[in-house]
Design a protein around this motif. Structure first.
Motif, PDB file in Angstrom:
ATOM      1  N   GLU A 121       0.836  -1.204   0.000  1.00  0.00           N
ATOM      2  CA  GLU A 121       0.000   0.000   0.000  1.00  0.00           C
ATOM      3  C   GLU A 121       0.872   1.256   0.000  1.00  0.00           C
ATOM      4  O   GLU A 121       0.610   2.224  -0.720  1.00  0.00           O
ATOM      5  CB  GLU A 121      -0.917  -0.010   1.228  1.00  0.00           C
ATOM      6  CG  GLU A 121      -1.829   1.200   1.357  1.00  0.00           C
ATOM      7  CD  GLU A 121      -2.987   1.192   0.388  1.00  0.00           C
ATOM      8  OE1 GLU A 121      -3.682   2.217   0.315  1.00  0.00           O
ATOM      9  OE2 GLU A 121      -3.187   0.177  -0.308  1.00  0.00           O
ATOM     10  N   LEU A 122       1.949   1.226   0.805  1.00  0.00           N
ATOM     11  CA  LEU A 122       2.855   2.369   0.868  1.00  0.00           C
ATOM     12  C   LEU A 122       3.564   2.585  -0.460  1.00  0.00           C
ATOM     13  O   LEU A 122       3.744   3.707  -0.914  1.00  0.00           O
ATOM     14  CB  LEU A 122       3.882   2.175   1.979  1.00  0.00           C
ATOM     15  CG  LEU A 122       3.353   2.251   3.418  1.00  0.00           C
ATOM     16  CD1 LEU A 122       4.444   1.853   4.397  1.00  0.00           C
ATOM     17  CD2 LEU A 122       2.842   3.631   3.744  1.00  0.00           C
ATOM     18  N   HIS A 123       3.969   1.496  -1.087  1.00  0.00           N
ATOM     19  CA  HIS A 123       4.662   1.610  -2.376  1.00  0.00           C
ATOM     20  C   HIS A 123       3.710   2.075  -3.480  1.00  0.00           C
ATOM     21  O   HIS A 123       4.105   2.820  -4.376  1.00  0.00           O
ATOM     22  CB  HIS A 123       5.294   0.268  -2.751  1.00  0.00           C
ATOM     23  CG  HIS A 123       6.428  -0.108  -1.846  1.00  0.00           C
ATOM     24  ND1 HIS A 123       7.071  -1.320  -1.916  1.00  0.00           N
ATOM     25  CD2 HIS A 123       7.023   0.566  -0.829  1.00  0.00           C
ATOM     26  CE1 HIS A 123       8.021  -1.373  -0.994  1.00  0.00           C
ATOM     27  NE2 HIS A 123       8.001  -0.239  -0.320  1.00  0.00           N
ATOM     28  N   ASP A 183       8.509   2.381   4.698  1.00  0.00           N
ATOM     29  CA  ASP A 183       7.959   1.033   4.738  1.00  0.00           C
ATOM     30  C   ASP A 183       7.613   0.700   6.183  1.00  0.00           C
ATOM     31  O   ASP A 183       7.562   1.587   7.030  1.00  0.00           O
ATOM     32  CB  ASP A 183       8.936   0.010   4.131  1.00  0.00           C
ATOM     33  CG  ASP A 183      10.211  -0.147   4.959  1.00  0.00           C
ATOM     34  OD1 ASP A 183      10.356   0.601   5.947  1.00  0.00           O
ATOM     35  OD2 ASP A 183      11.041  -1.003   4.611  1.00  0.00           O
ATOM     36  N   ASP A 184       7.373  -0.583   6.459  1.00  0.00           N
ATOM     37  CA  ASP A 184       6.964  -0.977   7.804  1.00  0.00           C
ATOM     38  C   ASP A 184       8.129  -1.344   8.705  1.00  0.00           C
ATOM     39  O   ASP A 184       7.949  -1.907   9.789  1.00  0.00           O
ATOM     40  CB  ASP A 184       5.985  -2.152   7.733  1.00  0.00           C
ATOM     41  CG  ASP A 184       6.594  -3.359   7.038  1.00  0.00           C
ATOM     42  OD1 ASP A 184       7.752  -3.256   6.580  1.00  0.00           O
ATOM     43  OD2 ASP A 184       5.910  -4.403   6.935  1.00  0.00           O
ATOM     44  N   HIS A 210       9.935   6.154  11.962  1.00  0.00           N
ATOM     45  CA  HIS A 210      10.462   5.011  11.221  1.00  0.00           C
ATOM     46  C   HIS A 210      11.641   4.382  11.962  1.00  0.00           C
ATOM     47  O   HIS A 210      11.843   3.162  11.916  1.00  0.00           O
ATOM     48  CB  HIS A 210      10.883   5.437   9.808  1.00  0.00           C
ATOM     49  CG  HIS A 210      11.332   4.300   8.952  1.00  0.00           C
ATOM     50  ND1 HIS A 210      12.661   4.018   8.716  1.00  0.00           N
ATOM     51  CD2 HIS A 210      10.616   3.347   8.288  1.00  0.00           C
ATOM     52  CE1 HIS A 210      12.748   2.956   7.933  1.00  0.00           C
ATOM     53  NE2 HIS A 210      11.530   2.527   7.668  1.00  0.00           N
ATOM     54  N   PHE A 211      12.424   5.198  12.652  1.00  0.00           N
ATOM     55  CA  PHE A 211      13.545   4.698  13.439  1.00  0.00           C
ATOM     56  C   PHE A 211      13.038   3.727  14.504  1.00  0.00           C
ATOM     57  O   PHE A 211      13.629   2.671  14.739  1.00  0.00           O
ATOM     58  CB  PHE A 211      14.287   5.877  14.078  1.00  0.00           C
ATOM     59  CG  PHE A 211      15.582   5.504  14.754  1.00  0.00           C
ATOM     60  CD1 PHE A 211      16.766   5.487  14.033  1.00  0.00           C
ATOM     61  CD2 PHE A 211      15.613   5.185  16.098  1.00  0.00           C
ATOM     62  CE1 PHE A 211      17.977   5.148  14.652  1.00  0.00           C
ATOM     63  CE2 PHE A 211      16.806   4.846  16.723  1.00  0.00           C
ATOM     64  CZ  PHE A 211      17.990   4.830  15.986  1.00  0.00           C
ATOM     65  N   LEU A 212      11.929   4.073  15.154  1.00  0.00           N
ATOM     66  CA  LEU A 212      11.335   3.187  16.142  1.00  0.00           C
ATOM     67  C   LEU A 212      10.864   1.888  15.498  1.00  0.00           C
ATOM     68  O   LEU A 212      11.030   0.802  16.061  1.00  0.00           O
ATOM     69  CB  LEU A 212      10.147   3.875  16.833  1.00  0.00           C
ATOM     70  CG  LEU A 212      10.414   4.718  18.082  1.00  0.00           C
ATOM     71  CD1 LEU A 212      11.370   5.867  17.804  1.00  0.00           C
ATOM     72  CD2 LEU A 212       9.104   5.255  18.643  1.00  0.00           C
ATOM     73  N   ALA A 213      10.292   2.021  14.296  1.00  0.00           N
ATOM     74  CA  ALA A 213       9.696   0.855  13.643  1.00  0.00           C
ATOM     75  C   ALA A 213      10.730  -0.196  13.268  1.00  0.00           C
ATOM     76  O   ALA A 213      10.439  -1.398  13.317  1.00  0.00           O
ATOM     77  CB  ALA A 213       8.926   1.302  12.393  1.00  0.00           C
ATOM     78  N   ILE A 214      11.935   0.214  12.898  1.00  0.00           N
ATOM     79  CA  ILE A 214      12.910  -0.772  12.418  1.00  0.00           C
ATOM     80  C   ILE A 214      13.454  -1.637  13.557  1.00  0.00           C
ATOM     81  O   ILE A 214      14.055  -2.678  13.307  1.00  0.00           O
ATOM     82  CB  ILE A 214      14.087  -0.101  11.651  1.00  0.00           C
ATOM     83  CG1 ILE A 214      14.904   0.811  12.540  1.00  0.00           C
ATOM     84  CG2 ILE A 214      13.572   0.643  10.446  1.00  0.00           C
ATOM     85  CD1 ILE A 214      16.081   1.467  11.831  1.00  0.00           C
ATOM     86  N   PHE A 215      13.208  -1.238  14.811  1.00  0.00           N
ATOM     87  CA  PHE A 215      13.671  -2.057  15.941  1.00  0.00           C
ATOM     88  C   PHE A 215      12.538  -2.849  16.586  1.00  0.00           C
ATOM     89  O   PHE A 215      12.700  -3.422  17.664  1.00  0.00           O
ATOM     90  CB  PHE A 215      14.405  -1.190  16.960  1.00  0.00           C
ATOM     91  CG  PHE A 215      15.689  -0.618  16.426  1.00  0.00           C
ATOM     92  CD1 PHE A 215      16.779  -1.437  16.188  1.00  0.00           C
ATOM     93  CD2 PHE A 215      15.794   0.723  16.094  1.00  0.00           C
ATOM     94  CE1 PHE A 215      17.959  -0.929  15.658  1.00  0.00           C
ATOM     95  CE2 PHE A 215      16.960   1.248  15.571  1.00  0.00           C
ATOM     96  CZ  PHE A 215      18.049   0.417  15.343  1.00  0.00           C
ATOM     97  N   LYS A 216      11.369  -2.863  15.934  1.00  0.00           N
ATOM     98  CA  LYS A 216      10.267  -3.773  16.279  1.00  0.00           C
ATOM     99  C   LYS A 216       9.849  -3.712  17.753  1.00  0.00           C
ATOM    100  O   LYS A 216       9.602  -4.727  18.384  1.00  0.00           O
ATOM    101  CB  LYS A 216      10.648  -5.222  15.939  1.00  0.00           C
ATOM    102  CG  LYS A 216      11.196  -5.433  14.541  1.00  0.00           C
ATOM    103  CD  LYS A 216      10.131  -5.136  13.490  1.00  0.00           C
ATOM    104  CE  LYS A 216      10.605  -5.516  12.097  1.00  0.00           C
ATOM    105  NZ  LYS A 216      11.790  -4.752  11.660  1.00  0.00           N
TER     106      LYS A 216
END
Length: 836
Positions: free
Chosen positions: A380-382, A395-396, A488-494
């Motif tokens: 959806e983002l792409h 992205d996610d 996004h920084f938060l998201a990449i560390f799950k």
């Protein structure tokens, strides 16, 4: 009427929280890319939608209709129609604002913290908002304003310069900031932030920024660059030009008008004067509130006619013309049930639907725990890059992650098992790799610890250039300051991002061992969660959040009364990652004695019952204050944070039950002297007929109590360490208890009825340890009446005048240990030593 094709863009407006902007191009709404936010063409009109997800349930929607100074009547008309359609599509719940270039509301300006850029021309003329990675650019921006900064494109010539302003000469690969000799410090700082913003958003971080002090150009190599663009510099530039001040004088007069179209014609009739009461507003009608010409607000009752609701904005504009108010007069339009905070403050009292009496909890059981989960579909983002731009999410966060730490000024790769753990004494590079259409893309984050050395920060930037070169300049570079991590920084560390206040992750280097560590956990999903270490003392707790307390024996999970189920779940996951020992869940109010012992004793923290509400009945408001013109003037700062407190100013924080006067360390002496009068004038002239005996509390920078810091989203207690005080810190006898609070907070300075509770005395410079630098014999301080103390000694802070040796001998603890104790324990030790 607009046909279906023209309405298409309105029907596809996202309901996702965040900022969306459109411009009017060929009478249609055209989306503005996120990287261009803050850029406005003077020849165009814009529609700005901001959606905020409230902590409990529901959302706040604000729609702004911005009018460029050179925009055409047709564009203005089209924008107005689209705003009406957008309001209908969103269910009539948004608050609508009419914004005129140069006179924008504080709320509008709060969306663009780095300032607004006014650009010549318009989109219809073939101009683009932003051409990323294009360097054949030559423009000159004049930066004006201290709190609310705007930058206007002017002719690229020395003729545009003057000695009182700051100018940015943007030459694509180089941005030169020229500071006028008479420009103020605030403008210079804001100009730096604006230059960095242009570099990062428009040039992908690949532009050099240089600062030149006006009058000293000959001493800089940048003069040659400026002369290439501007020609030879004349001997004399124009004198400083006075700022155009649009700060509002608080108007005390408020009138209420009834709007009706029963006769087929719109009739406006005055019905009441201040103080207004809520029962005057009838659901069957529309009303106009005229705030003495400083603003005009339209209230639409739920049962009013469709025509009245649709014509609300036009009715307000006609009202302004009939009253001969300036065309730039701010306009707000809102529906019943969706009133703005400013509107409510114009009424003597305001009761929300379902509100109980007093300051208790107003949410229903379980309601505050309900938090909608936002899912991110990568495809959806792409497929819709505008969605990714609005969310600041490429992205996610499921791409590949590499992490390096700066060790001995070189890169040392961090093991995957340690990804997400960042220490305040280190700097890191994080390379994020993801794919779009089978093509690899890169983001290079530069994370800088608060306690890293200057050499490490410099090495981090240098190594970022090396990594960038390794990938042929493809990475997007993002500088991340500790505590300001983007989404996004938060998201990449799950959901496993953990930030340690100090120390280092370098192997072989042992961080100082402590008996207890406390972490504040915020977030509801793996996309937005992080744990931040805070001082291990009771004052760090907050009823709205979850905290992890690690001791040598076990780990406590402390659940504040206002936290949600999702927050508890994420805190449990973080705790499992960080601490593999026994966990004990502790509910606020049911803490075992060992819990408080681990924090150095039970003490006050931000637990006012007001914090448990979904939204305060009256939102706190922050103002920069001035009454040097003889009238109380204020500039409001919306969406405020700690960094908005300017050390050169006196700031007023209005929390409705109390007024705080915050005095910056470098505030003007006249403003300090007159600040109490200013606060009293603010209460006296408030249109809601406020209680003149509302407590006025004066506090100094660096000595903020919990009752003050609790109103800020995040507060860094180390931000102002090492301040030099210009004036005293006097405390109310017996301390100060906040309404609904658990105990005393100090030091505060409370004034009531214009009489200070204790005499004003002056102190010497204060270091980060709290020591004044002026040492006195303990005999002079112990059990000595305040009136007999040496001149300049603050009787409430006698310990500050002791040497470190005398301090430890008298109080039994070191100075640093003393500062880590709860307030009640500090007072107890001072009383035992005869210093209180």
């Amino acid at each position: 009427m607009m046909n279906d094709r023209e309405k298409y863009s309105v029907k596809h407006v996202s309901r996702t929280p965040g900022l969306q902007i459109w411009t009017i191009n060929k009478m249609k709404m055209v989306s503005v890319p996120a990287r261009a936010f803050g850029n406005f063409f003077e020849g165009d009109c814009y529609i700005v939608l901001n959606i905020i997800k409230n902590k409990g349930s529901g959302e706040s929607l604000d729609v702004h209709y911005w009018i460029g100074s050179s925009s055409s009547p047709d564009e203005q008309g089209a924008a107005a129609i689209y705003v009406t359609q957008l309001d209908e599509y969103l269910g009539g719940s948004p608050v609508q604002y009419r914004e005129v270039q140069g006179f924008e509301s504080p709320k509008f300006r709060s969306y663009f913290k780095n300032g607004l850029i006014y650009k010549k021309g318009g989109v219809a003329s073939g101009f683009n908002h932003v051409d990323t990675n294009v360097y054949n650019i030559l423009r000159l921006l004049r930066v004006k304003g201290k709190k609310h900064v705007s930058a206007t494109e002017v002719e690229v010539s020395w003729n545009s310069f003057n000695n009182g302003d700051v100018f940015l000469l943007d030459m694509g690969k180089t941005i030169v900031q020229w500071n006028g000799p008479e420009s103020n410090k605030g403008e210079r700082l804001k100009a730096v932030l604006l230059a960095q913003d242009i570099r990062d958003r428009e040039r992908g971080g690949r532009a050099e920024i240089s600062v030149v002090e006006g009058g000293h150009e000959q001493e800089t190599p940048e003069l040659k660059l400026m002369m290439v663009a501007l020609g030879p510099k004349p001997n004399n530039l124009k004198k400083a030009v006075p700022d155009d001040t649009h700060d509002q004088v608080q108007a005390s007069g408020v009138k209420l008008y009834h709007v009706s179209d029963d006769s087929g014609n719109m009739v406006i009739k005055e019905v009441a004067m201040q103080p207004l009461t809520q029962d005057l507003l009838l659901s069957s009608d529309c009303f106009i509130v005229d705030h003495s010409g400083s603003s005009v607000m339209v209230w639409k009752g739920k049962k009013s006619s469709k025509e009245e609701r649709q014509k609300a904005m036009n009715t307000a504009v006609s009202f302004i013309k009939a009253k001969n108010y300036p065309s730039s007069t701010p306009v707000e339009v809102m529906s019943e049930g969706g009133e703005s905070a400013m509107f409510k403050q114009l009424f003597k009292s305001w009761k929300e639907k379902g509100q109980i009496k007093g300051l208790g909890t107003t949410h229903t059981v379980g309601k505050i725990a309900k938090v909608d989960q936002e899912k991110f579909d990568v495809m959806e983002l792409h497929a819709h890059p505008e969605l990714a731009a609005r969310q600041h999410m490429v992205d996610d966060g499921s791409g590949e992650v590499k992490v390096w730490r700066i060790e001995k000024l070189e890169l040392a790769e961090v093991k995957p098992s340690m990804h997400g753990q960042f220490y305040g004494g280190d700097c890191y590079l994080i390379l994020y790799t993801y794919q779009v259409s089978n093509r690899q893309q890169y983001i290079l984050y530069m994370w800088q610890g608060r306690h890293a050395t200057k050499d490490e920060i410099t090495a981090c930037a240098y190594q970022a250039v090396n990594v960038d070169n390794m990938y042929n300049g493809a990475p997007v570079q993002v500088r991340v300051v500790m505590g300001k991590e983007p989404r996004h920084f938060l998201a990449i560390f799950k959901g496993k991002l953990i930030i340690f206040e100090g120390g280092t992750g370098r192997p072989g280097v042992e961080s100082p061992k402590t008996s207890s560590s406390l972490f504040q956990v915020r977030g509801t999903t793996g996309m937005n969660t992080k744990a931040t270490e805070v001082p291990a003392r009771a004052s760090s707790l907050n009823s709205n959040d979850v905290f992890m307390l690690k001791t040598n024996q076990k780990c406590y999970l402390w659940y504040g009364k206002g936290c949600s189920g999702d927050e508890r779940m994420m805190a449990t996951e973080v705790c499992d990652t960080l601490f593999r020992q026994f966990k004990e869940v502790v509910m606020e109010g049911q803490e075992p004695s060992d819990f408080w012992i681990a924090l150095g004793g039970k003490g006050p923290y931000a637990s006012d019952s007001r914090l448990e509400r979904e939204e305060p009945l009256h939102s706190p408001r922050l103002f920069e204050c001035s009454n040097q013109t003889g009238k109380f003037r204020m500039t409001e700062i919306c969406d405020f944070e700690q960094s908005d407190l300017d050390e050169d100013d006196v700031m007023l924080l209005d929390t409705w039950e109390e007024i705080f006067l915050w005095i910056g360390i470098s505030a003007n002496e006249y403003e300090i002297k007159e600040s109490l009068n200013s606060a009293q004038e603010y209460l006296k002239t408030h249109p809601a007929g406020r209680d003149p005996d509302t407590p006025i509390i004066t506090i100094k920078q660096g000595s903020e109590p919990l009752t003050f810091t609790g109103w800020f989203n995040a507060w860094d207690p180390f931000k102002w360490s090492g301040l030099e005080r210009k004036s005293p810190a006097t405390m109310v006898d017996g301390g100060y208890t906040a309404p609904g609070g658990p105990g005393s907070s100090a030091p505060v300075y409370k004034m009531h009825g214009g009489v200070p509770t204790s005499p004003s005395t002056s102190r010497g410079p204060v270091s980060s340890a709290g020591f004044t630098g002026r040492q006195l014999d303990p005999k002079v301080l112990i059990n000595t009446p305040a009136s007999e103390l040496p001149e300049g000694v603050d009787p409430s802070q006698r310990e500050d005048y002791l040497s470190d040796v005398d301090f430890e001998n008298l109080l039994g603890v070191t100075r640093s240990e003393f500062l880590g104790l709860p307030r009640w324990r500090q007072i107890q030790l001072k009383k035992n030593a005869g210093l209180f």
